[in-house]
Design a protein around this motif. Structure first.
Motif, PDB file in Angstrom:
ATOM      1  N   ALA A 189      -8.659  49.583 -66.059  1.00 18.43           N
ATOM      2  CA  ALA A 189      -8.710  50.914 -66.508  1.00 18.43           C
ATOM      3  C   ALA A 189      -7.534  51.604 -67.329  1.00 18.43           C
ATOM      4  O   ALA A 189      -6.349  51.112 -67.280  1.00 18.43           O
ATOM      5  CB  ALA A 189      -8.704  51.885 -65.256  1.00 18.43           C
ATOM      6  N   PRO A 190      -7.464  52.544 -68.190  1.00 19.43           N
ATOM      7  CA  PRO A 190      -6.471  53.039 -68.769  1.00 19.43           C
ATOM      8  C   PRO A 190      -5.405  53.570 -67.882  1.00 19.43           C
ATOM      9  O   PRO A 190      -5.606  54.356 -66.740  1.00 19.43           O
ATOM     10  CB  PRO A 190      -6.863  54.381 -69.433  1.00 19.43           C
ATOM     11  CG  PRO A 190      -8.469  54.236 -69.739  1.00 19.43           C
ATOM     12  CD  PRO A 190      -8.814  53.403 -68.405  1.00 19.43           C
ATOM     13  N   GLY A 191      -4.255  53.279 -68.182  1.00 16.71           N
ATOM     14  CA  GLY A 191      -3.014  53.646 -67.411  1.00 16.71           C
ATOM     15  C   GLY A 191      -2.673  52.697 -66.225  1.00 16.71           C
ATOM     16  O   GLY A 191      -1.852  52.540 -65.586  1.00 16.71           O
ATOM     17  N   ALA A 192      -3.694  51.706 -65.909  1.00 14.92           N
ATOM     18  CA  ALA A 192      -3.365  50.744 -64.776  1.00 14.92           C
ATOM     19  C   ALA A 192      -2.485  49.513 -65.296  1.00 14.92           C
ATOM     20  O   ALA A 192      -2.449  49.526 -66.518  1.00 14.92           O
ATOM     21  CB  ALA A 192      -4.537  49.927 -64.449  1.00 14.92           C
ATOM     22  N   PRO A 193      -1.709  49.222 -64.508  1.00 15.62           N
ATOM     23  CA  PRO A 193      -0.661  48.139 -64.774  1.00 15.62           C
ATOM     24  C   PRO A 193      -1.400  46.833 -65.313  1.00 15.62           C
ATOM     25  O   PRO A 193      -2.584  46.517 -64.782  1.00 15.62           O
ATOM     26  CB  PRO A 193      -0.062  47.637 -63.475  1.00 15.62           C
ATOM     27  CG  PRO A 193      -0.335  48.871 -62.570  1.00 15.62           C
ATOM     28  CD  PRO A 193      -1.573  49.462 -62.844  1.00 15.62           C
ATOM     29  N   VAL A 194      -0.883  46.236 -66.413  1.00 16.07           N
ATOM     30  CA  VAL A 194      -1.483  45.068 -66.933  1.00 16.07           C
ATOM     31  C   VAL A 194      -0.661  43.625 -66.461  1.00 16.07           C
ATOM     32  O   VAL A 194       0.456  43.762 -66.765  1.00 16.07           O
ATOM     33  CB  VAL A 194      -1.781  45.084 -68.565  1.00 16.07           C
ATOM     34  CG1 VAL A 194      -2.123  43.847 -68.961  1.00 16.07           C
ATOM     35  CG2 VAL A 194      -2.263  46.327 -68.759  1.00 16.07           C
ATOM     36  N   ASP A 195      -1.394  42.736 -65.736  1.00 16.67           N
ATOM     37  CA  ASP A 195      -0.762  41.558 -65.361  1.00 16.67           C
ATOM     38  C   ASP A 195      -1.473  40.528 -66.144  1.00 16.67           C
ATOM     39  O   ASP A 195      -2.711  40.291 -66.099  1.00 16.67           O
ATOM     40  CB  ASP A 195      -0.856  41.291 -63.823  1.00 16.67           C
ATOM     41  CG  ASP A 195      -0.387  39.987 -63.643  1.00 16.67           C
ATOM     42  OD1 ASP A 195      -0.018  39.257 -64.402  1.00 16.67           O
ATOM     43  OD2 ASP A 195      -0.376  39.875 -62.235  1.00 16.67           O
ATOM     44  N   THR A 196      -0.924  39.797 -67.289  1.00 14.26           N
ATOM     45  CA  THR A 196      -1.655  38.879 -68.109  1.00 14.26           C
ATOM     46  C   THR A 196      -2.142  37.879 -67.213  1.00 14.26           C
ATOM     47  O   THR A 196      -2.972  37.070 -67.783  1.00 14.26           O
ATOM     48  CB  THR A 196      -0.509  38.253 -69.189  1.00 14.26           C
ATOM     49  OG1 THR A 196       0.729  37.851 -68.608  1.00 14.26           O
ATOM     50  CG2 THR A 196      -0.320  39.533 -70.092  1.00 14.26           C
ATOM     51  N   ALA A 197      -1.260  37.532 -66.044  1.00 10.40           N
ATOM     52  CA  ALA A 197      -1.968  36.338 -65.259  1.00 10.40           C
ATOM     53  C   ALA A 197      -3.453  36.870 -64.636  1.00 10.40           C
ATOM     54  O   ALA A 197      -4.041  35.563 -64.302  1.00 10.40           O
ATOM     55  CB  ALA A 197      -1.210  36.017 -64.162  1.00 10.40           C
ATOM     56  N   LYS A 198      -3.754  37.693 -64.764  1.00 14.46           N
ATOM     57  CA  LYS A 198      -4.942  38.354 -64.061  1.00 14.46           C
ATOM     58  C   LYS A 198      -5.958  38.986 -65.076  1.00 14.46           C
ATOM     59  O   LYS A 198      -7.001  39.474 -64.938  1.00 14.46           O
ATOM     60  CB  LYS A 198      -4.892  39.455 -63.118  1.00 14.46           C
ATOM     61  CG  LYS A 198      -3.919  38.820 -61.870  1.00 14.46           C
ATOM     62  CD  LYS A 198      -3.794  39.807 -60.825  1.00 14.46           C
ATOM     63  CE  LYS A 198      -2.863  39.152 -59.534  1.00 14.46           C
ATOM     64  NZ  LYS A 198      -2.602  40.117 -58.649  1.00 14.46           N
ATOM     65  N   LEU A 199      -5.552  39.109 -66.398  1.00 17.64           N
ATOM     66  CA  LEU A 199      -6.157  39.864 -67.506  1.00 17.64           C
ATOM     67  C   LEU A 199      -7.390  39.086 -67.978  1.00 17.64           C
ATOM     68  O   LEU A 199      -8.318  39.657 -68.385  1.00 17.64           O
ATOM     69  CB  LEU A 199      -5.212  40.519 -68.566  1.00 17.64           C
ATOM     70  CG  LEU A 199      -5.716  41.258 -69.867  1.00 17.64           C
ATOM     71  CD1 LEU A 199      -6.471  42.479 -69.396  1.00 17.64           C
ATOM     72  CD2 LEU A 199      -4.769  41.365 -70.722  1.00 17.64           C
ATOM     73  N   THR A 200      -7.183  37.756 -67.970  1.00 19.16           N
ATOM     74  CA  THR A 200      -8.115  37.023 -68.697  1.00 19.16           C
ATOM     75  C   THR A 200      -9.212  36.106 -67.709  1.00 19.16           C
ATOM     76  O   THR A 200      -8.860  36.088 -66.471  1.00 19.16           O
ATOM     77  CB  THR A 200      -7.480  35.739 -69.405  1.00 19.16           C
ATOM     78  OG1 THR A 200      -6.539  35.081 -68.829  1.00 19.16           O
ATOM     79  CG2 THR A 200      -6.455  36.809 -70.620  1.00 19.16           C
ATOM     80  N   ASN A 201      -9.926  35.161 -68.296  1.00 21.79           N
ATOM     81  CA  ASN A 201     -10.752  34.242 -67.837  1.00 21.79           C
ATOM     82  C   ASN A 201     -11.878  35.145 -66.709  1.00 21.79           C
ATOM     83  O   ASN A 201     -12.017  34.474 -65.734  1.00 21.79           O
ATOM     84  CB  ASN A 201      -9.936  33.489 -67.076  1.00 21.79           C
ATOM     85  CG  ASN A 201      -9.016  32.757 -67.839  1.00 21.79           C
ATOM     86  OD1 ASN A 201      -7.685  32.912 -67.749  1.00 21.79           O
ATOM     87  ND2 ASN A 201      -9.489  31.713 -68.750  1.00 21.79           N
ATOM     88  N   ALA A 202     -12.194  36.248 -67.020  1.00 18.05           N
ATOM     89  CA  ALA A 202     -13.349  37.043 -66.111  1.00 18.05           C
ATOM     90  C   ALA A 202     -14.245  36.164 -65.884  1.00 18.05           C
ATOM     91  O   ALA A 202     -14.750  35.715 -66.701  1.00 18.05           O
ATOM     92  CB  ALA A 202     -13.425  38.333 -66.639  1.00 18.05           C
ATOM     93  N   GLY A 203     -14.927  36.181 -64.723  1.00 21.55           N
ATOM     94  CA  GLY A 203     -16.055  35.512 -64.380  1.00 21.55           C
ATOM     95  C   GLY A 203     -15.972  33.892 -64.721  1.00 21.55           C
ATOM     96  O   GLY A 203     -16.967  33.350 -64.615  1.00 21.55           O
ATOM     97  N   GLY A 204     -14.826  33.497 -64.498  1.00 19.13           N
ATOM     98  CA  GLY A 204     -14.577  31.994 -64.743  1.00 19.13           C
ATOM     99  C   GLY A 204     -14.582  31.495 -66.213  1.00 19.13           C
ATOM    100  O   GLY A 204     -14.727  30.415 -66.358  1.00 19.13           O
TER     101      GLY A 204
END
Length: 594
Positions: free
Chosen positions: A471-486
């Motif tokens: 979401a806009p304004g939510a913290p961005v953690d690059t460790a959790k940003l990618t590889n959605a759905g495996g």
């Protein structure tokens, strides 16, 4: 006590000697059993991917990772020899479930640079596996990467039979390779041998992933239906134990959708085909020490195990058989996974492979160019980085030169590249072959197809599912940003030749905004040439439109070699001449990374 210590061994909580001693416990105990009971052991590897030694050719150093795993057949050999010594060689068998001859510069050198089909030299994986004394190997999808002639040569060099019951000729259903092998185990104090039938199943995805090598020559049938055909044959031949070695994961997923039979069908085989005692599976690169699946027809428990990949683990399956009604019957089975970091490399394998290893090390350490600055792939999964732009530049220039003077010469050329390795680096100064190979780790070849603006948009939308909605304004953690759905890194394609934003605050399917060419919106009917690799063009990853797109270029140029040749010819790698930030992540128009 036995179950506790096994769990400790799996978790790495015991010493190497203790872990191996525990692994041998059941076999030694069985040696004292009476004539009505005996225990045999089946060991297994999978997805060795050309790893003979515990060596990282891209880092030019002994292999290590954050979990301190070790790799390679030399490590596996030490465990195998110890188990054979503990339990008695006559009580043990050793199988592999495929993907053996591709994956390291060592494998590439003897498959592409100095192929064994031209030199007559023994492939290092054949040499090492023969020395470890495998009883059977199953073909994986990557066995077909270098073409059928090289595969035939490797199979001829192997002492163990190569199995693939569901790989059949282009017409008819006759297996192109051995479908199975039956091993006779003569156990001391027992007159009747124990017959172990081993059925090999390979992956149907080969028809897509190596279409250029197998189309018109081989077909790849459904794993379940193939097992239903051949398991009764093994039982009719008197097999007391039936083991399937399958190059297929266990989750039922197919990366190519419904275009072919199920890719990861091992659990389905266990559920739907009676009379299988165990499945040694691979392809999914997971460590599965022990899993039981209930067969729907018989209610029997089928043992499944997968030994991770690259030789990180050895699967060890134990089967207790008892004499009843004048024959042997399996009464108990279990499995453990032994970590190869608990042993030293087998010096015999190290010595055997050293000449070819040294040749490969010398090859990959050749300096081919100088880089003006350090270029890193560490952030390539979420930022447009110059090091991936280098791939795009070489692919674009190669296709542009090939299409000069043709009817397609005036069309804009696009190019795709994915972040295959987040650890790849071109150092400032000398750049070697291993630096480039570390960036492009696959043996893909370059192709180009025609594609429309609407199809480009759909392609990018599919690729953008790689990101977790944020979401806009939510913290961005690059460790959790990618590889959605495996989604793996290698299925996140970045596109050069157009500009676009990916709005990660939006749901999948509506993320691509501001898609432009030279500042103007891309029209749906605008035609482009797109440079892609053969894996993607043949359907790997399931990207839309690309498999049906008309092909305008296919000269079987290996992309990694093109990168090496481009660097060698130029002598320099200067990001100022090719780097261009043409895409970025945004949330409601605001860049995620400034």
């Amino acid at each position: 006590m036995q179950e506790i210590t096994r769990r400790q061994a799996l978790a790495g909580g015991v010493s190497a000697a203790t872990a191996l001693s525990l692994a041998g416990w059941q076999g030694r105990a069985a040696a004292g059993d009476d004539e009505t009971s005996v225990t045999i052991t089946v060991m297994g590897t999978s997805d060795l991917h050309g790893n003979c030694l515990n060596w990282d050719y891209f880092k030019n150093a002994e292999y290590d990772d954050s979990a301190h795993n070790d790799i390679g057949l030399a490590k596996i050999s030490s465990i195998v020899q110890q188990i054979r010594a503990d339990r008695g060689g006559h009580r043990t068998l050793l199988f592999d479930s495929g993907d053996t001859i591709q994956g390291t510069p060592l494998a590439t050198y003897y498959g592409k640079i100095k192929p064994i089909t031209e030199t007559g030299e023994f492939h290092p994986m054949a040499k090492a596996m023969n020395a470890v004394n495998y009883d059977a190997v199953t073909l994986g999808n990557h066995e077909f990467n270098y073409g059928l002639p090289l595969l035939r040569k490797w199979i001829h060099q192997m002492h163990a039979p190569a199995l693939a019951a569901n790989a059949v000729g282009w017409t008819g259903d006759t297996p192109a390779y051995d479908p199975y092998v039956i091993k006779r185990m003569r156990v001391k104090n027992h007159g009747e041998p124990i017959l172990v039938g081993v059925l090999g199943l390979t992956n149907p995805g080969i028809a897509i992933w190596d279409k250029g090598n197998v189309e018109g020559k081989l077909r790849f049938l459904d794993l379940v239906e193939t097992a239903k055909k051949w398991v009764p044959v093994l039982k009719a031949k008197g097999c007391h134990v039936v083991v399937v070695t399958a190059h297929a994961g266990d989750d039922g997923f197919s990366s190519y959708g419904d275009a072919l039979p199920v890719e990861n069908a091992s659990a389905l085989v266990a559920e739907q085909v009676p009379d299988i005692d165990a499945i040694l599976f691979g392809h999914s690169h997971k460590d599965v020490p022990q899993r039981f699946v209930t067969n729907k027809a018989t209610g029997e428990q089928v043992l499944l195990a997968e030994p991770s990949y690259w030789g990180r683990r050895l699967s060890v399956m134990d089967f207790t058989l008892e004499r009843a009604g004048g024959t042997w019957a399996v009464t108990a089975k279990s499995a453990i996974s032994i970590n190869s970091n608990t042993v030293a490399e087998d010096p015999a394998i190290v010595a055997l492979i050293k000449p070819q290893h040294d040749t490969t090390v010398a090859y990959v350490n050749q300096v081919v160019a100088k880089s003006a600055t350090e270029l890193s792939a560490a952030e390539s999964a979420w930022k447009d980085t110059p090091i991936l732009d280098y791939i795009q530049k070489v692919q674009t220039e190669t296709v542009k030169a090939a299409l000069a003077g043709t009817q397609y010469a005036a069309l804009p050329i696009l190019s795709i590249a994915a972040p295959f390795s987040r650890t790849a680096v071109f150092p400032a100064g000398d750049v070697s072959i291993r630096d480039i190979a570390g960036l492009y780790i696959y043996d893909n070849t370059l192709m180009a197809s025609l594609i429309t603006g609407a199809q480009v948009k759909a392609y990018l939308e599919y690729s953008a599912k790689y990101f977790v909605q944020t979401a806009p304004g939510a913290p961005v953690d690059t460790a959790k940003l990618t590889n959605a759905g495996g989604t793996p890194d290698y299925n996140y394609d970045q596109l050069a030749g157009v500009s676009y934003d990916i709005d990660v605050s939006r749901p999948v399917g509506s993320r691509i905004v501001n898609l432009t060419l030279a500042g103007a919106p891309v029209a749906d009917d605008r035609q482009f040439v797109i440079a892609v690799n053969n894996y993607r063009q043949s359907g790997g990853g399931g990207f839309p439109h690309i498999t049906a797109a008309p092909i305008v270029y296919n000269r079987q140029v290996e992309i990694r070699q093109a990168l090496i040749d481009f660097a060698t010819a130029a002598g320099t790698i200067d990001a100022a001449t090719f780097a261009e930030v043409n895409w970025k992540l945004v949330r409601e128009g605001v860049p995620v990374f400034g």
